[in-house]
Design an enzyme around this catalytic site. Sequence first.
Site, PDB file in Angstrom:
ATOM      1  N   GLY A   1      14.782 -13.685  33.606  1.00 35.10           N
ATOM      2  CA  GLY A   1      14.857 -12.981  32.340  1.00 35.10           C
ATOM      3  C   GLY A   1      15.731 -11.737  32.447  1.00 35.10           C
ATOM      4  O   GLY A   1      15.890 -10.994  31.492  1.00 35.10           O
TER       5      GLY A   1
ATOM      6  N   GLY B   1      20.769  -8.315  34.561  1.00 38.19           N
ATOM      7  CA  GLY B   1      21.357  -7.586  35.684  1.00 38.19           C
ATOM      8  C   GLY B   1      21.422  -8.453  36.940  1.00 38.19           C
ATOM      9  O   GLY B   1      22.415  -8.445  37.679  1.00 38.19           O
ATOM     10  N   LYS B   2      20.359  -9.218  37.170  1.00 41.18           N
ATOM     11  CA  LYS B   2      20.347 -10.131  38.329  1.00 41.18           C
ATOM     12  C   LYS B   2      21.423 -11.195  38.185  1.00 41.18           C
ATOM     13  O   LYS B   2      22.058 -11.596  39.167  1.00 41.18           O
ATOM     14  CB  LYS B   2      18.988 -10.834  38.446  1.00 41.18           C
ATOM     15  CG  LYS B   2      17.849  -9.947  38.930  1.00 41.18           C
ATOM     16  CD  LYS B   2      16.626 -10.829  39.181  1.00 41.18           C
ATOM     17  CE  LYS B   2      15.388 -10.023  39.496  1.00 41.18           C
ATOM     18  NZ  LYS B   2      14.203 -10.897  39.666  1.00 41.18           N
TER      19      LYS B   2
ATOM     20  N   GLU C   1       4.402 -20.076  38.894  1.00 40.48           N
ATOM     21  CA  GLU C   1       4.377 -19.334  40.152  1.00 40.48           C
ATOM     22  C   GLU C   1       3.065 -19.655  40.857  1.00 40.48           C
ATOM     23  O   GLU C   1       1.990 -19.381  40.333  1.00 40.48           O
ATOM     24  CB  GLU C   1       4.462 -17.834  39.893  1.00 40.48           C
ATOM     25  CG  GLU C   1       5.835 -17.369  39.491  1.00 40.48           C
ATOM     26  CD  GLU C   1       5.929 -15.851  39.549  1.00 40.48           C
ATOM     27  OE1 GLU C   1       6.304 -15.311  40.596  1.00 40.48           O
ATOM     28  OE2 GLU C   1       5.597 -15.217  38.538  1.00 40.48           O
TER      29      GLU C   1
ATOM     30  N   ASP D   1      12.434 -14.647  44.221  1.00 40.83           N
ATOM     31  CA  ASP D   1      11.141 -13.977  44.249  1.00 40.83           C
ATOM     32  C   ASP D   1      11.247 -12.822  45.242  1.00 40.83           C
ATOM     33  O   ASP D   1      11.857 -12.967  46.311  1.00 40.83           O
ATOM     34  CB  ASP D   1      10.019 -14.943  44.645  1.00 40.83           C
ATOM     35  CG  ASP D   1       8.653 -14.441  44.176  1.00 40.83           C
ATOM     36  OD1 ASP D   1       8.588 -13.600  43.263  1.00 40.83           O
ATOM     37  OD2 ASP D   1       7.631 -14.888  44.740  1.00 40.83           O
TER      38      ASP D   1
ATOM     39  N   PHE E   1      13.160   1.599  40.055  1.00 42.61           N
ATOM     40  CA  PHE E   1      11.960   1.129  39.352  1.00 42.61           C
ATOM     41  C   PHE E   1      10.983   0.637  40.409  1.00 42.61           C
ATOM     42  O   PHE E   1      11.292   0.606  41.606  1.00 42.61           O
ATOM     43  CB  PHE E   1      12.313   0.009  38.372  1.00 42.61           C
ATOM     44  CG  PHE E   1      12.957  -1.181  39.034  1.00 42.61           C
ATOM     45  CD1 PHE E   1      12.180  -2.244  39.489  1.00 42.61           C
ATOM     46  CD2 PHE E   1      14.334  -1.225  39.233  1.00 42.61           C
ATOM     47  CE1 PHE E   1      12.777  -3.327  40.124  1.00 42.61           C
ATOM     48  CE2 PHE E   1      14.943  -2.316  39.860  1.00 42.61           C
ATOM     49  CZ  PHE E   1      14.158  -3.363  40.301  1.00 42.61           C
ATOM     50  N   GLY E   2       9.803   0.226  39.967  1.00 43.17           N
ATOM     51  CA  GLY E   2       8.812  -0.377  40.855  1.00 43.17           C
ATOM     52  C   GLY E   2       8.470   0.525  42.038  1.00 43.17           C
ATOM     53  O   GLY E   2       8.168   1.705  41.871  1.00 43.17           O
TER      54      GLY E   2
ATOM     55  N   LYS F   1      22.014   1.817  46.543  1.00 42.78           N
ATOM     56  CA  LYS F   1      20.892   0.900  46.738  1.00 42.78           C
ATOM     57  C   LYS F   1      21.383  -0.551  46.839  1.00 42.78           C
ATOM     58  O   LYS F   1      20.948  -1.307  47.719  1.00 42.78           O
ATOM     59  CB  LYS F   1      19.900   1.064  45.583  1.00 42.78           C
ATOM     60  CG  LYS F   1      18.573   0.357  45.787  1.00 42.78           C
ATOM     61  CD  LYS F   1      17.657   0.559  44.584  1.00 42.78           C
ATOM     62  CE  LYS F   1      17.128  -0.750  44.071  1.00 42.78           C
ATOM     63  NZ  LYS F   1      16.309  -0.628  42.849  1.00 42.78           N
TER      64      LYS F   1
ATOM     65  N   HIS G   1      18.072  -6.000  49.551  1.00 42.61           N
ATOM     66  CA  HIS G   1      17.455  -7.249  50.012  1.00 42.61           C
ATOM     67  C   HIS G   1      17.916  -8.419  49.160  1.00 42.61           C
ATOM     68  O   HIS G   1      18.191  -9.496  49.669  1.00 42.61           O
ATOM     69  CB  HIS G   1      15.930  -7.122  49.989  1.00 42.61           C
ATOM     70  CG  HIS G   1      15.425  -6.346  48.800  1.00 42.61           C
ATOM     71  ND1 HIS G   1      14.872  -6.946  47.724  1.00 42.61           N
ATOM     72  CD2 HIS G   1      15.439  -5.005  48.537  1.00 42.61           C
ATOM     73  CE1 HIS G   1      14.538  -6.023  46.831  1.00 42.61           C
ATOM     74  NE2 HIS G   1      14.869  -4.837  47.289  1.00 42.61           N
TER      75      HIS G   1
END
Lengths: 197, 197
Positions: free
Chosen positions: B9, B12-13, B36, B80, B156-157, B177, B182
Amino acid sequence: MDTLYFATGNAGKLEEAREYLDGQAALEQVEYDYTEIQSDDLGEIAATGARETYDAMTAEEANDGSDVNGSDVDGVLVDDTGLFVDALGGFPGPYSAYVETTVGVERVWRLLEAEDESNRRAHFRTVMAYADAEGVETFEGSVAGTIVAPRGEAGFGYDPIFEYNGQTFAEMTAAEKNAISHRGRALAAFTDWYADQ
Amino acid sequence: MDTLYFATGNAGKLEEAREYLDGQAALEQVEYDYTEIQSDDLGEIAATGARETYDAMTAEEANDGSDVNGSDVDGVLVDDTGLFVDALGGFPGPYSAYVETTVGVERVWRLLEAEDESNRRAHFRTVMAYADAEGVETFEGSVAGTIVAPRGEAGFGYDPIFEYNGQTFAEMTAAEKNAISHRGRALAAFTDWYADQ
């Protein structure tokens, strides 16, 4: 008499469910490794598992032309249980077993230690899902209590930090705990419904 | 040229993945709500999701006799991501998003506060799973850091409590970043492999 299957690795749960069924149906254990989905909703997790187990067992029956374990599969039971802490947005909830193994019960208490007692309300909740040829039904039982510093040696899991009526679950005998058990309440809801079918 | 679909969704990814693919294949976004599963293993969660999404999209293609969105589905990507804290047995791991929402990042820090710094090691980990007609492959990227008291306003997160080389992720610019990301490492592993196909 119909034969139901309880998908569980826990013989104690099987015995408890047999007592509630009280001879209305035969209940057998099946160790089927159904998929547990990620969801905030225990009912959805258990229902998906029961549906998958029922479908797999009845497909197997159809395939080999014979009954599984020598008897028809009339229905499948799956349960899911979690501890839901209000001040933590329901955490650890559906992931209670994972959090117990990784974070540990002592640390869950530490997360709540700074909160007022009024902010330490929690529920133990069990959902029983029953799947058969008609569909899936879910039955919930819950017990409200308070998260406290660990006390008591009995029980398992979160029992030492879950206080009900002045005692933690780990300070109760198995009989005392079962009398107010969330799983017992879910089983009673299921067997009441089942008796009317 | 082949057309791959990224089930996410997050636009950006999608952009980031397109940069890594660098024109080797067209990449489109698909918002498919794949299952999931509960697992300690990000790779298993992502692989199951990619398999399910690929199967659903190609079944749809076969059904209506036409290409989905006007192009063949040659492969599907699912990612994920989780934060794995060593001293907490990998918690919050696959349930990082759920724990962020319920427990909150500040409380995750509080769980570690009493530990020596040597006990506050953690990894951010991303798995990219790629499903096509041949099967499913998974590609992992990870970054090692230390859990610290929250600092910084960016990101975020868990970014404010994850320190890498003296700075938390929330103290870095997006470019800083991303350079050690990762997810970038997982995407690079995937695109290196894809180039050899």
